[in-house]
Design an enzyme around this catalytic site. Sequence first.
Site, short mmCIF file in Angstrom:
data_model
loop_
_atom_site.label_atom_id
_atom_site.label_comp_id
_atom_site.label_asym_id
_atom_site.label_seq_id
_atom_site.Cartn_x
_atom_site.Cartn_y
_atom_site.Cartn_z
N TYR A 217 45.52 48.58 41.34
CA TYR A 217 44.09 48.37 41.04
C TYR A 217 43.42 47.58 42.17
CZ TYR A 217 39.99 46.06 38.96
OH TYR A 217 38.73 45.55 38.73
N MET B 261 33.82 60.07 37.61
CA MET B 261 33.93 59.52 38.97
C MET B 261 34.88 60.31 39.85
SD MET B 261 31.75 57.17 39.10
CE MET B 261 32.14 56.45 40.68
N LEU C 2 29.76 50.56 38.25
CA LEU C 2 30.66 49.73 37.43
C LEU C 2 31.85 50.53 36.91
CD1 LEU C 2 28.00 47.78 35.31
CD2 LEU C 2 28.77 47.35 37.64
N ALA C 3 31.82 51.85 37.06
CA ALA C 3 32.91 52.67 36.51
C ALA C 3 34.21 52.38 37.24
CB ALA C 3 32.56 54.14 36.64
N HIS D 170 35.23 37.97 33.91
CA HIS D 170 34.14 37.62 33.00
C HIS D 170 34.32 38.37 31.69
CE1 HIS D 170 32.92 40.63 35.95
NE2 HIS D 170 32.31 41.26 34.96
N ASP E 40 30.43 45.49 31.05
CA ASP E 40 29.35 45.12 31.96
C ASP E 40 28.21 46.13 31.92
OD1 ASP E 40 31.15 43.18 32.62
OD2 ASP E 40 31.21 43.61 34.77
N THR F 50 36.15 42.84 43.13
CA THR F 50 36.85 41.97 42.18
C THR F 50 37.68 40.89 42.86
OG1 THR F 50 38.73 41.95 40.64
CG2 THR F 50 38.61 43.81 42.11
P1 NAP Z 1 35.39 48.23 31.43
O1 NAP Z 1 34.86 47.62 30.18
O2 NAP Z 1 36.81 48.63 31.49
O3 NAP Z 1 34.48 49.52 31.74
C1 NAP Z 1 34.86 50.49 32.67
C2 NAP Z 1 33.89 51.65 32.60
O4 NAP Z 1 34.31 52.66 33.56
C3 NAP Z 1 33.86 52.35 31.23
O5 NAP Z 1 32.55 52.71 30.93
C4 NAP Z 1 34.70 53.60 31.48
O6 NAP Z 1 34.39 54.68 30.63
C5 NAP Z 1 34.27 53.91 32.91
N1 NAP Z 1 35.16 54.88 33.55
C6 NAP Z 1 36.51 54.80 33.68
N2 NAP Z 1 36.97 55.91 34.31
C7 NAP Z 1 35.90 56.70 34.56
C8 NAP Z 1 35.72 57.97 35.17
N3 NAP Z 1 36.76 58.69 35.67
N4 NAP Z 1 34.47 58.48 35.27
C9 NAP Z 1 33.40 57.79 34.76
N5 NAP Z 1 33.50 56.59 34.16
C10 NAP Z 1 34.74 56.05 34.07
O7 NAP Z 1 35.11 47.29 32.68
P2 NAP Z 1 34.09 46.06 32.82
O8 NAP Z 1 34.80 44.82 32.41
O9 NAP Z 1 32.80 46.43 32.23
O10 NAP Z 1 33.98 45.98 34.42
C11 NAP Z 1 32.97 46.69 35.11
C12 NAP Z 1 33.39 46.86 36.56
O11 NAP Z 1 33.58 45.58 37.15
C13 NAP Z 1 34.69 47.59 36.77
O12 NAP Z 1 34.56 48.34 37.96
C14 NAP Z 1 35.71 46.51 36.95
O13 NAP Z 1 36.80 46.97 37.72
C15 NAP Z 1 34.90 45.48 37.69
N6 NAP Z 1 35.26 44.07 37.48
C16 NAP Z 1 35.38 43.57 36.24
C17 NAP Z 1 35.67 42.24 36.06
C18 NAP Z 1 35.80 41.63 34.70
O14 NAP Z 1 36.36 40.53 34.59
N7 NAP Z 1 35.26 42.25 33.66
C19 NAP Z 1 35.86 41.40 37.19
C20 NAP Z 1 35.69 41.96 38.45
C21 NAP Z 1 35.39 43.29 38.59
P3 NAP Z 1 35.18 54.91 29.23
O15 NAP Z 1 34.48 54.06 28.23
O16 NAP Z 1 34.99 56.37 29.02
O17 NAP Z 1 36.61 54.50 29.45
O1 G4F Z 2 42.99 39.72 31.06
P1 G4F Z 2 43.79 40.33 32.13
O2 G4F Z 2 44.40 41.65 31.84
O3 G4F Z 2 42.86 40.35 33.41
P2 G4F Z 2 43.16 40.49 34.97
O4 G4F Z 2 44.47 41.10 35.25
O5 G4F Z 2 42.89 39.15 35.57
O6 G4F Z 2 42.03 41.53 35.41
C1 G4F Z 2 40.69 41.39 34.96
O7 G4F Z 2 39.98 40.59 35.86
C2 G4F Z 2 39.85 41.14 37.19
C3 G4F Z 2 39.08 40.12 38.03
O8 G4F Z 2 39.98 39.19 38.56
C4 G4F Z 2 39.13 42.46 37.09
F1 G4F Z 2 38.95 42.99 38.33
C5 G4F Z 2 39.92 43.42 36.22
O9 G4F Z 2 39.20 44.64 36.09
C6 G4F Z 2 40.09 42.78 34.84
O10 G4F Z 2 38.82 42.70 34.23
O11 G4F Z 2 44.99 39.34 32.54
C7 G4F Z 2 44.75 38.00 32.91
C8 G4F Z 2 46.09 37.28 33.04
C9 G4F Z 2 47.12 38.03 33.89
O12 G4F Z 2 47.78 37.13 34.73
C10 G4F Z 2 48.10 38.58 32.88
O13 G4F Z 2 49.42 38.76 33.38
O14 G4F Z 2 46.68 37.17 31.75
C11 G4F Z 2 48.05 37.49 31.85
N1 G4F Z 2 48.54 37.92 30.53
C12 G4F Z 2 49.50 37.28 29.82
N2 G4F Z 2 49.76 37.97 28.70
C13 G4F Z 2 48.16 39.01 29.86
C14 G4F Z 2 48.94 39.04 28.70
N3 G4F Z 2 47.24 39.95 30.15
C15 G4F Z 2 47.06 40.95 29.24
N4 G4F Z 2 46.10 41.86 29.47
N5 G4F Z 2 47.80 41.02 28.08
C16 G4F Z 2 48.75 40.10 27.77
O15 G4F Z 2 49.43 40.19 26.75
#
Ligand code: NAP
Ligand code: G4F
Length: 336
Positions: free
Chosen positions: A151, A61, A82-83, A181, A15, A127
């Site tokens: 988490y 962070m 976003l971290a 996403h 993101d 989230t």
């Molecule tokens: P991501 O790809 O895992 O990115 C996480 C970011 O946080 C990376 O830049 C990571 O840095 C940084 N980070 C982790 N630990 C840190 C620390 N101690 N200090 C500073 N930076 C740190 O996640 P994303 O998918 O872009 O998601 C962005 C945010 O939205 C997150 O807060 C996530 O929990 C939330 N979110 C995501 C989704 C989704 O579906 N993608 C949905 C809902 C909420 P490094 O590269 O160094 O690891």
């Molecule tokens: O892709 P996932 O690891 O995403 P999850 O757990 O939904 O979390 C993601 O979305 C959240 C928003 O709802 C964010 F807050 C979070 O930071 C992250 O971006 O798993 C999705 C589903 C789960 O039910 C998991 O048990 O897929 C299932 N799954 C089945 N096999 C797996 C696997 N997930 C992962 N990662 N790897 C597998 O082999």
Amino acid sequence: MFNKRALITGITGQDGAYLAKFLVSKGYKVFGAYRRSSTRNFWRLHYLDVKKDIELLPVDMIDQTSIMQAISSCEPDEIYNLAAQSFVGDSFMEPIATGEISGLGVVRILDTIRLLNPKIKLYQASTSEMYGNSTIVPQNEDTPFQPSSPYAAAKLYAHWVVRNYREAYGLFACSGILFNHESPIRGIEFVTKKITDTAARIKLGLSEKLHLGNLEAKRDWGFAGDYVKAMWLMLQQPTPDDFVIATGESHSVQEFCDVAFGELGLQAKDYVVVDQKFVRPRDVAHLQGDSSKAQRMLGWNQKETPFSELVRMMVRADLEKYQHPDRFMKHFLKHI
Ligand code: NAP
Ligand code: G4F
């Protein structure tokens, strides 16, 4: 010259890269907070061709001083937090680190804003995981939370604390309750990317099977590029508030596999193997969001990228990555 100044934490993540690209296109001066590591990690910023447009600042962070220094030096109008330790599976193995980064991290930012410049606006990445195994489907801003992982519990703490600072100190702080996403630059540990990456490898004879955990889990999957726009829209409103961002549609992991393999002319059933190693101690069964408040108040469009298009985009990017590794590797080589 620049419209506004924004600081993005988590700039190296999925993101962070899409939001940086979006804000630069809006005329912002963008500062990206990254944590120091032994290997540089800016490939997503190169992939979206935005690294050249942003200024990087070291921030961890868990380190209040680095947060204070970054905010006081770049003087942002807006901060996007976003971290996070964002992988639910790992939060069961690293619950304390997850709490420190994904929970307490935002308090460090909020207190810095409160003491340094209370006019700074804050976006917090909340989230849909916070809903856990809610029996209410679809989930909206009023649905009770039931966090089912360390988490989700950490993110729920952050969510409430943002709300508390808004009410107690009048800060302009918003939480976006974003449902899953994805994109071509999604981390490989997440299920969608694991599926599209392995399916592409199987198609090219580089892999034989795809090992997954719970195939029944249902998620509301949207495109990250559409979701970062909602983050920005929240901070442009006259008053701060929290919003659900989701497509309103859910699909199972099995369905995602079927569409991804189908895109390559393959059948998922011939390659997918269930492996208990990937089943979580507790999983979330069904997330599906109702984003009508965001559509009504922000004018955000939930239908921009349909599910099938998202899967196709990811599969094609992974196929291209393995067919033309030189084109993909150039994003890594740029910063060596
Ligand atoms: P991501 O790809 O895992 O990115 C996480 C970011 O946080 C990376 O830049 C990571 O840095 C940084 N980070 C982790 N630990 C840190 C620390 N101690 N200090 C500073 N930076 C740190 O996640 P994303 O998918 O872009 O998601 C962005 C945010 O939205 C997150 O807060 C996530 O929990 C939330 N979110 C995501 C989704 C989704 O579906 N993608 C949905 C809902 C909420 P490094 O590269 O160094 O690891
Ligand atoms: O892709 P996932 O690891 O995403 P999850 O757990 O939904 O979390 C993601 O979305 C959240 C928003 O709802 C964010 F807050 C979070 O930071 C992250 O971006 O798993 C999705 C589903 C789960 O039910 C998991 O048990 O897929 C299932 N799954 C089945 N096999 C797996 C696997 N997930 C992962 N990662 N790897 C597998 O082999």
